[in-house]
Design an enzyme around this catalytic site. Structure first.
Site, PDB file in Angstrom:
ATOM      1  N   ASN A 271       0.846  -1.190   0.000  1.00  0.00           N
ATOM      2  CA  ASN A 271       0.000   0.000   0.000  1.00  0.00           C
ATOM      3  C   ASN A 271       0.881   1.239   0.000  1.00  0.00           C
ATOM      4  OD1 ASN A 271      -2.381   1.640   0.366  1.00  0.00           O
ATOM      5  ND2 ASN A 271      -1.854   1.829   2.545  1.00  0.00           N
TER       6      ASN A 271
ATOM      7  N   ASP B 131      -2.907   0.436   8.025  1.00  0.00           N
ATOM      8  CA  ASP B 131      -1.672   1.238   7.924  1.00  0.00           C
ATOM      9  C   ASP B 131      -0.590   0.800   8.905  1.00  0.00           C
ATOM     10  OD1 ASP B 131      -2.878   2.801   5.945  1.00  0.00           O
ATOM     11  OD2 ASP B 131      -3.712   4.181   7.421  1.00  0.00           O
TER      12      ASP B 131
ATOM     13  N   HIS C 291       0.742   5.173   1.457  1.00  0.00           N
ATOM     14  CA  HIS C 291      -0.001   6.054   2.357  1.00  0.00           C
ATOM     15  C   HIS C 291       0.579   7.464   2.230  1.00  0.00           C
ATOM     16  CE1 HIS C 291      -2.603   6.995   5.713  1.00  0.00           C
ATOM     17  NE2 HIS C 291      -1.612   7.710   6.212  1.00  0.00           N
TER      18      HIS C 291
HETATM   19  C1  GAR Z   1      -2.868   8.874  -2.939  1.00  0.00           C
HETATM   20  O1  GAR Z   1      -2.329  10.059  -2.460  1.00  0.00           O
HETATM   21  C2  GAR Z   1      -2.693   7.753  -1.934  1.00  0.00           C
HETATM   22  O2  GAR Z   1      -1.543   7.852  -1.159  1.00  0.00           O
HETATM   23  C3  GAR Z   1      -3.908   7.938  -1.067  1.00  0.00           C
HETATM   24  O3  GAR Z   1      -4.946   8.226  -1.966  1.00  0.00           O
HETATM   25  C4  GAR Z   1      -4.391   8.989  -3.059  1.00  0.00           C
HETATM   26  C5  GAR Z   1      -4.918   8.402  -4.348  1.00  0.00           C
HETATM   27  O4  GAR Z   1      -4.566   9.216  -5.430  1.00  0.00           O
HETATM   28  N1  GAR Z   1      -4.175   6.731  -0.299  1.00  0.00           N
HETATM   29  C6  GAR Z   1      -4.655   6.763   0.936  1.00  0.00           C
HETATM   30  O5  GAR Z   1      -4.967   7.795   1.493  1.00  0.00           O
HETATM   31  C7  GAR Z   1      -4.785   5.395   1.598  1.00  0.00           C
HETATM   32  N2  GAR Z   1      -4.944   5.531   3.007  1.00  0.00           N
HETATM   33  P1  GAR Z   1      -4.763   8.735  -6.922  1.00  0.00           P
HETATM   34  O6  GAR Z   1      -6.181   8.218  -7.068  1.00  0.00           O
HETATM   35  O7  GAR Z   1      -4.526   9.957  -7.773  1.00  0.00           O
HETATM   36  O8  GAR Z   1      -3.759   7.654  -7.206  1.00  0.00           O
END
Ligand code: GAR
Length: 200
Positions: free
Chosen positions: A113, A156, A115
């Site tokens: 994952n 996480d 984060h």
């Molecule tokens: C990313 O910033 C990722 O780190 C976050 O969602 C965003 C997705 O962006 N993930 C989380 O917050 C998981 N806890 P994207 O759709 O443009 O790839």
């Protein structure tokens, strides 16, 4: 006489990208693996959200997609479907549901994952996307960053593989911080996935 040699072509590892949102990370991962001569290929895009950008990306890139439904996800983890199309590794890229235990057990150390903060700070349930950046700014942090980690049964919490940092400026907003974090994610996620894949 020259002995004939057998060239054994190793089969590419097959990645499923799980995403709930825009899919900018998914796009980068697809470009990295499916457009380059790598040891892996994105073979499936999985989403819980029918109206999401990542499904459009999958369609444009000719990658099969799977829309998952909550009850079934927590019943069998869609394990039969994933096994049927021979998925070897699962990459979460902005996926907002907790991964069910049966999936974690079947893909031990093969689910990773990303984060958008420096874990163990600012992680846990409901800590995703802009909620994370808001919390980081509210806490008056001087830096933030990204964490790439294995997924275990706790939100996480799995073993950290990689972190990269960025500074937080005085006039930082959620939007400017999100841009910095996305830039780090796009720079590093694919190559870290590749490193993990080679040793998996
Ligand atoms: C990313 O910033 C990722 O780190 C976050 O969602 C965003 C997705 O962006 N993930 C989380 O917050 C998981 N806890 P994207 O759709 O443009 O790839």
């Amino acid at each position: 006489m020259i002995k004939p040699t057998t060239i054994v072509q190793q089969e590419k590892k097959r990645i499923a990208v799980f995403a709930s949102g825009t899919g900018s990370n998914a796009q980068k991962i697809i470009e990295h693996f499916n457009y380059g001569n790598k040891g892996a290929t994105v073979a499936l895009v999985v989403s819980n959200n029918t109206a999401t950008g990542v499904l459009k990306i999958a369609e444009k890139e000719n990658i099969p997609s799977l829309i998952i439904e909550r009850n079934k996800f927590y019943e069998d983890g869609y394990l039969p479907a994933l096994k049927k199309i021979r998925i070897d590794i699962i990459v979460l890229a902005g996926f907002m549901w907790k991964v069910p235990d049966q999936l974690i057990q079947s893909y031990q150390n093969k689910i990773i994952n990303i984060h958008p903060a420096l874990l163990p700070k600012f992680g846990g349930k409901n800590m995703y996307g802009n909620f994370v950046h808001e919390a980081v700014l509210k806490a008056g942090e001087k830096e933030s960053g990204i964490t790439i980690h294995y997924v275990d049964e706790i939100y996480d919490h799995g073993k950290i593989i990689f972190q990269a940092k960025c500074t937080i400026d005085d006039n930082e907003t959620t939007e400017t911080l999100a841009d910095k974090i996305h830039a780090l994610e796009h720079e590093f996620y694919s190559s870290i996935i590749e490193k993990v894949l080679l040793t998996a």
